[in-house]
Motif scaffolding. Sequence first.
Motif, PDB file in Angstrom:
ATOM      1  N   TYR A  51       0.748  -1.119   0.051  1.00 53.84           N
ATOM      2  CA  TYR A  51       0.143  -0.067   0.025  1.00 53.84           C
ATOM      3  C   TYR A  51       0.760   1.153  -0.105  1.00 53.84           C
ATOM      4  CZ  TYR A  51      -3.456  -3.557   1.488  1.00 53.84           C
ATOM      5  OH  TYR A  51      -3.941  -4.701   1.469  1.00 53.84           O
ATOM      6  N   ASP A  54      -0.300   7.634  -3.066  1.00 51.29           N
ATOM      7  CA  ASP A  54      -0.264   8.326  -4.487  1.00 51.29           C
ATOM      8  C   ASP A  54      -0.528   9.736  -4.471  1.00 51.29           C
ATOM      9  OD1 ASP A  54      -0.025   9.158  -7.213  1.00 51.29           O
ATOM     10  OD2 ASP A  54      -1.525   7.511  -8.054  1.00 51.29           O
ATOM     11  N   ARG A  56      -1.002  11.687  -6.390  1.00 51.74           N
ATOM     12  CA  ARG A  56      -2.269  11.941  -7.431  1.00 51.74           C
ATOM     13  C   ARG A  56      -3.486  11.303  -7.022  1.00 51.74           C
ATOM     14  NH1 ARG A  56      -0.287  10.468 -12.761  1.00 51.74           N
ATOM     15  NH2 ARG A  56       0.447   8.480 -11.606  1.00 51.74           N
ATOM     16  N   TRP A  57      -3.751  11.145  -5.634  1.00 52.95           N
ATOM     17  CA  TRP A  57      -4.986  10.757  -5.161  1.00 52.95           C
ATOM     18  C   TRP A  57      -6.124  10.840  -5.581  1.00 52.95           C
ATOM     19  CZ3 TRP A  57      -8.747  13.534  -2.868  1.00 52.95           C
ATOM     20  CH2 TRP A  57      -8.269  14.744  -2.462  1.00 52.95           C
ATOM     21  N   TRP A  58      -6.433  12.130  -6.162  1.00 45.70           N
ATOM     22  CA  TRP A  58      -7.561  12.654  -6.593  1.00 45.70           C
ATOM     23  C   TRP A  58      -7.889  12.004  -8.145  1.00 45.70           C
ATOM     24  CZ3 TRP A  58      -3.267  15.658  -6.187  1.00 45.70           C
ATOM     25  CH2 TRP A  58      -2.272  15.908  -7.422  1.00 45.70           C
ATOM     26  N   MET A  59      -6.837  11.053  -8.592  1.00 50.43           N
ATOM     27  CA  MET A  59      -7.286  10.417  -9.970  1.00 50.43           C
ATOM     28  C   MET A  59      -7.761   8.939  -9.763  1.00 50.43           C
ATOM     29  SD  MET A  59      -3.800  11.548 -12.016  1.00 50.43           S
ATOM     30  CE  MET A  59      -4.627  10.989 -13.748  1.00 50.43           C
ATOM     31  N   HIS A  60      -7.909   8.566  -8.402  1.00 50.99           N
ATOM     32  CA  HIS A  60      -8.502   7.353  -7.869  1.00 50.99           C
ATOM     33  C   HIS A  60      -9.894   7.645  -7.391  1.00 50.99           C
ATOM     34  CE1 HIS A  60      -4.582   5.712  -8.821  1.00 50.99           C
ATOM     35  NE2 HIS A  60      -4.082   6.905  -8.127  1.00 50.99           N
ATOM     36  N   PRO A  61     -10.820   7.268  -7.966  1.00 51.65           N
ATOM     37  CA  PRO A  61     -12.200   7.523  -7.335  1.00 51.65           C
ATOM     38  C   PRO A  61     -12.435   6.930  -5.867  1.00 51.65           C
ATOM     39  CG  PRO A  61     -12.281   6.500  -9.632  1.00 51.65           C
ATOM     40  CD  PRO A  61     -10.977   6.838  -9.137  1.00 51.65           C
ATOM     41  N   GLU A  62     -11.772   5.760  -5.342  1.00 55.14           N
ATOM     42  CA  GLU A  62     -12.071   5.147  -4.281  1.00 55.14           C
ATOM     43  C   GLU A  62     -11.475   6.227  -3.528  1.00 55.14           C
ATOM     44  OE1 GLU A  62      -9.866   2.137  -6.616  1.00 55.14           O
ATOM     45  OE2 GLU A  62     -10.689   3.998  -7.388  1.00 55.14           O
ATOM     46  N   ALA A  63     -10.202   6.632  -3.567  1.00 51.14           N
ATOM     47  CA  ALA A  63      -9.615   7.705  -2.654  1.00 51.14           C
ATOM     48  C   ALA A  63     -10.162   8.830  -2.544  1.00 51.14           C
ATOM     49  CB  ALA A  63      -8.008   8.020  -3.271  1.00 51.14           C
TER      50      ALA A  63
END
Length: 88
Positions: A51, A54, A56-63
């Motif tokens: 784990y 990232d 660029r967390w905003w690019m991951h819908p789950e995050a």
Amino acid sequence: MVAEWDGHIEDLDEEDAALPEPEPFYGSADEFVREFLVVTYRREVSPKGDYRWDGRWWMHPEAVARIDALWRTWEHYRQAGATGMSVW
């Protein structure tokens, strides 16, 4: 007796509706991450681990969903007084 109680409940609902919505401390989940989470939870995460954070967390819908929920509950509990942050 029940009719009297029902009237009081309606009065409380009207009073609550008249209260202004408190302003959030952080204007967005992104601001919450940059100014609170990243500063508060500082630990090194190994790039070899399962784990990883990232940037660029905003690019991951789950995050985005989880961080948005975390931000909104933080905003709610900061208004809760003495035990709010402990509950959060």
